[in-house]
Design an enzyme around this catalytic site. Sequence first.
Site, PDB file in Angstrom:
ATOM      1  N   SER B 116       0.810  -1.204   0.000  1.00 50.62           N
ATOM      2  CA  SER B 116       0.000   0.000   0.000  1.00 50.62           C
ATOM      3  C   SER B 116       0.856   1.273   0.000  1.00 50.62           C
ATOM      4  O   SER B 116       1.638   1.486  -0.921  1.00 50.62           O
ATOM      5  CB  SER B 116      -0.923  -0.095   1.214  1.00 50.62           C
ATOM      6  OG  SER B 116      -1.869   0.898   1.247  1.00 50.62           O
ATOM      7  N   HIS B 139      -2.990  -1.372  -4.378  1.00 52.74           N
ATOM      8  CA  HIS B 139      -4.456  -1.308  -4.425  1.00 52.74           C
ATOM      9  C   HIS B 139      -4.901   0.140  -4.395  1.00 52.74           C
ATOM     10  O   HIS B 139      -4.147   1.020  -3.991  1.00 52.74           O
ATOM     11  CB  HIS B 139      -5.062  -2.104  -3.255  1.00 52.74           C
ATOM     12  CG  HIS B 139      -4.796  -1.496  -1.914  1.00 52.74           C
ATOM     13  ND1 HIS B 139      -5.577  -0.498  -1.405  1.00 52.74           N
ATOM     14  CD2 HIS B 139      -3.819  -1.717  -1.007  1.00 52.74           C
ATOM     15  CE1 HIS B 139      -5.098  -0.140  -0.225  1.00 52.74           C
ATOM     16  NE2 HIS B 139      -4.026  -0.861   0.034  1.00 52.74           N
TER      17      HIS B 139
END
Lengths: 63, 236
Positions: B116, B139
């Site tokens: 992330s 993501h």
Amino acid sequence: MPEETILEGFDQKRDFRYKQYKGKNLIIESKENGKGVIIQLLSTDPNDFLNQSFLPGNEIIWE
Amino acid sequence: MEVPEKEPQNQEQGQKTELINQLGQTQLPVAKSNIHVITIVGQVEGHLVMPPQNKTTKYEHIIPQLVAVEQNPEIEGLLVILNTVGGDVEAGLAIAEMIKSLSKPTVSLVLGGGHSIGVPIAVSADYSFIAHSATMTIHPIRLTGLVIGVQQSFDYLDKMQDRVINFITANSKVDEDTFRKLMTTTGELARDIGTVIVGKEAVKLGLIDELGGVGDAIRKMNALIEENKFKSIGVH
């Protein structure tokens, strides 16, 4: 593994404090009688981590 | 409450003798290191304080350390070690921007995971390494908590996403289309869209420079420090 074992002490509040000790910043867990257990040393100098007195788990007197 | 009072120096000496007597341990000689290390572990903690069960890296700790590294003439390079699940986008970007703008050579090493918001921090260094078994999750960003459900909220989220993508594409060899595709892939993550990439793949995509471990990272760091010295005295 029983759930009680996994969650043991989960509901207990742990008293973390930031303290200066021998000129270095530490995160300690406060215990009775002004004692504390070193949780983490906050330093960028890798040699500080070789110093025995800053090893996590060591008990220090901070008060 | 009684606390035994001792002279600090006597106490230190006493500790040393005790270590030798009881455990057979001796203190290591103090050596100065020209490389300093910053570890980004657990969650990157930003504007909200996490409950104490969470292992976090707080940006208010990291940012002054980075300033000290930049300012201290004895420090010649910075090694950033990552094993993080991600966390606060703005705190992560702040740390990444700080690392990127350091004038001293920086090398990052992803161990375990750099997920992330760990991705921009990993690419912000001058040179990046990833361990063979390490993974990185890419993501789309998301907000948790109370969100006002209006168009502006979505626009804001979109802008924030662009900031992350722009930073990553500007600081690594991955191109925007590839990165956006990785970000919106379905079927890779159990309950989310996105992709998990493992060591070698990250290098192949151009996100990370090289596969390696701490030995490689230190070797590269020393090479960069040498290069930096030549630059500063004007030898090209």
